[in-house]
Design a protein around this motif. Structure first.
Motif, PDB file in Angstrom:
ATOM      1  N   GLU A  76       0.955  -1.296  -0.031  1.00 55.21           N
ATOM      2  CA  GLU A  76       0.142  -0.094   0.014  1.00 55.21           C
ATOM      3  C   GLU A  76       1.026   1.130   0.175  1.00 55.21           C
ATOM      4  N   VAL A  77       2.004   1.338   0.460  1.00 55.12           N
ATOM      5  CA  VAL A  77       2.692   2.432   0.820  1.00 55.12           C
ATOM      6  C   VAL A  77       4.080   2.639  -0.144  1.00 55.12           C
ATOM      7  N   SER A  78       4.304   1.415  -0.733  1.00 57.53           N
ATOM      8  CA  SER A  78       5.601   1.660  -1.721  1.00 57.53           C
ATOM      9  C   SER A  78       5.151   2.036  -3.102  1.00 57.53           C
ATOM     10  N   ARG A  79       5.928   2.857  -3.714  1.00 58.16           N
ATOM     11  CA  ARG A  79       5.772   3.256  -4.915  1.00 58.16           C
ATOM     12  C   ARG A  79       6.967   2.958  -5.785  1.00 58.16           C
ATOM     13  N   ARG A  80       6.677   2.393  -6.876  1.00 56.69           N
ATOM     14  CA  ARG A  80       7.851   1.829  -8.063  1.00 56.69           C
ATOM     15  C   ARG A  80       8.189   2.982  -8.690  1.00 56.69           C
ATOM     16  N   VAL A  81       9.411   3.213  -9.056  1.00 52.58           N
ATOM     17  CA  VAL A  81       9.917   4.251  -9.512  1.00 52.58           C
ATOM     18  C   VAL A  81      10.293   3.861 -11.007  1.00 52.58           C
ATOM     19  N   SER A  82       9.967   4.488 -12.067  1.00 55.31           N
ATOM     20  CA  SER A  82      10.040   4.277 -13.455  1.00 55.31           C
ATOM     21  C   SER A  82      11.665   4.327 -13.726  1.00 55.31           C
ATOM     22  N   PRO A  83      12.226   3.440 -14.503  1.00 54.79           N
ATOM     23  CA  PRO A  83      13.695   3.368 -14.645  1.00 54.79           C
ATOM     24  C   PRO A  83      13.979   4.923 -15.498  1.00 54.79           C
ATOM     25  N   GLU A  84      12.997   5.754 -16.047  1.00 57.31           N
ATOM     26  CA  GLU A  84      13.590   6.907 -17.029  1.00 57.31           C
ATOM     27  C   GLU A  84      13.781   7.791 -15.779  1.00 57.31           C
ATOM     28  N   ARG A  85      13.462   7.730 -14.494  1.00 57.17           N
ATOM     29  CA  ARG A  85      13.521   8.707 -13.443  1.00 57.17           C
ATOM     30  C   ARG A  85      15.017   8.579 -12.947  1.00 57.17           C
ATOM     31  N   TYR A  86      15.781   7.255 -12.822  1.00 59.27           N
ATOM     32  CA  TYR A  86      16.729   7.126 -12.279  1.00 59.27           C
ATOM     33  C   TYR A  86      18.084   6.358 -13.254  1.00 59.27           C
ATOM     34  N   GLY A  87      17.612   6.336 -14.689  1.00 60.52           N
ATOM     35  CA  GLY A  87      18.666   5.731 -15.483  1.00 60.52           C
ATOM     36  C   GLY A  87      19.424   6.951 -15.997  1.00 60.52           C
ATOM     37  N   ILE A  88      20.532   6.564 -16.814  1.00 62.24           N
ATOM     38  CA  ILE A  88      21.508   7.745 -17.291  1.00 62.24           C
ATOM     39  C   ILE A  88      21.046   7.955 -18.562  1.00 62.24           C
ATOM     40  N   PRO A  89      20.772   9.224 -19.140  1.00 60.22           N
ATOM     41  CA  PRO A  89      20.382   9.435 -20.387  1.00 60.22           C
ATOM     42  C   PRO A  89      21.182   9.112 -21.336  1.00 60.22           C
ATOM     43  N   GLY A  90      20.846   8.118 -22.379  1.00 61.62           N
ATOM     44  CA  GLY A  90      21.821   7.321 -23.571  1.00 61.62           C
ATOM     45  C   GLY A  90      21.922   6.206 -23.250  1.00 61.62           C
ATOM     46  N   ASP A  91      21.772   5.783 -21.678  1.00 64.44           N
ATOM     47  CA  ASP A  91      22.141   4.270 -21.657  1.00 64.44           C
ATOM     48  C   ASP A  91      20.972   3.514 -22.039  1.00 64.44           C
ATOM     49  N   VAL A  92      21.133   2.297 -21.958  1.00 66.81           N
ATOM     50  CA  VAL A  92      20.020   1.149 -22.289  1.00 66.81           C
ATOM     51  C   VAL A  92      19.552   1.088 -20.679  1.00 66.81           C
ATOM     52  N   LEU A  93      18.007   1.331 -20.799  1.00 65.81           N
ATOM     53  CA  LEU A  93      17.597   1.470 -19.300  1.00 65.81           C
ATOM     54  C   LEU A  93      16.753   0.104 -19.236  1.00 65.81           C
ATOM     55  N   PRO A  94      16.795  -0.374 -17.904  1.00 65.93           N
ATOM     56  CA  PRO A  94      16.187  -1.884 -17.673  1.00 65.93           C
ATOM     57  C   PRO A  94      14.726  -1.931 -17.982  1.00 65.93           C
ATOM     58  N   THR A  95      14.209  -3.051 -18.354  1.00 70.09           N
ATOM     59  CA  THR A  95      12.717  -3.118 -18.843  1.00 70.09           C
ATOM     60  C   THR A  95      11.866  -3.099 -17.516  1.00 70.09           C
ATOM     61  N   GLU A  96      12.445  -3.523 -16.383  1.00 71.74           N
ATOM     62  CA  GLU A  96      11.501  -3.740 -15.230  1.00 71.74           C
ATOM     63  C   GLU A  96      12.594  -2.834 -14.155  1.00 71.74           C
ATOM     64  N   SER A  97      11.578  -1.736 -13.688  1.00 77.96           N
ATOM     65  CA  SER A  97      12.151  -1.141 -12.439  1.00 77.96           C
ATOM     66  C   SER A  97      12.655  -2.171 -11.077  1.00 77.96           C
ATOM     67  N   LYS A  98      13.766  -1.656 -10.665  1.00 78.97           N
ATOM     68  CA  LYS A  98      14.050  -2.490  -9.374  1.00 78.97           C
ATOM     69  C   LYS A  98      14.237  -1.506  -8.355  1.00 78.97           C
ATOM     70  N   LEU A  99      13.655  -0.164  -8.517  1.00 78.11           N
ATOM     71  CA  LEU A  99      13.890   0.468  -7.206  1.00 78.11           C
ATOM     72  C   LEU A  99      12.131   1.282  -6.661  1.00 78.11           C
ATOM     73  N   TRP A 100      12.155   1.127  -5.739  1.00 74.35           N
ATOM     74  CA  TRP A 100      10.886   1.547  -4.852  1.00 74.35           C
ATOM     75  C   TRP A 100      10.984   2.626  -3.813  1.00 74.35           C
TER      76      TRP A 100
END
Length: 117
Positions: A76-100
């Motif tokens: 109920e309280v955890s929010r998944r963070v989109s890889p676009e929010r923490y990835g490095i621009p220009g790099d290949v981003l993960p398909t699944e977020s690993k950050l909450w």
């Protein structure tokens, strides 16, 4: 990459009584790097300012307060963070977020008084 024992979580804490020393920046950046390396990472934002969540695009919310005081469920309280929010621009981003993030807000400053004794 170091081997991971998935049965035992690792807890990294950044704390200091003085404000403005970089705790939030260090915590968020460390979490982002670990998530990009494939680790599952959860940030518990315990600061009433809620800046860790804000930095990752999560609005201030009563998540941590609900978890600790109102016995809310993690889901109920955890929010998944989109890889676009923490990835490095220009790099290949993960398909699944690993950050909450479990967000925080001004209510968090009352946690100590609500769960004590």
């Amino acid at each position: 990459m170091a081997s991971r024992n998935l049965s035992r979580p690792i807890c990294i804490t950044f704390s200091n009584e003085k404000g403005g020393v970089g705790k939030t920046s260090l915590a968020v950046n460390t979490a982002c790097v670990l998530a990009l390396r494939g680790w599952r990472v959860m940030i518990l934002d315990a600061d009433p300012q809620g800046h860790a969540g804000l930095r990752l695009g999560i609005k201030k919310d009563h998540g941590l307060y609900d978890l600790l005081v109102r016995d809310a469920d993690w889901r109920e309280v955890s929010r998944r963070v989109s890889p676009e929010r923490y990835g490095i621009p220009g790099d290949v981003l993960p398909t699944e977020s690993k950050l909450w993030v479990v967000p925080s807000n001004i209510e968090t400053r009352n946690v100590a008084g609500m769960v004590a004794g």
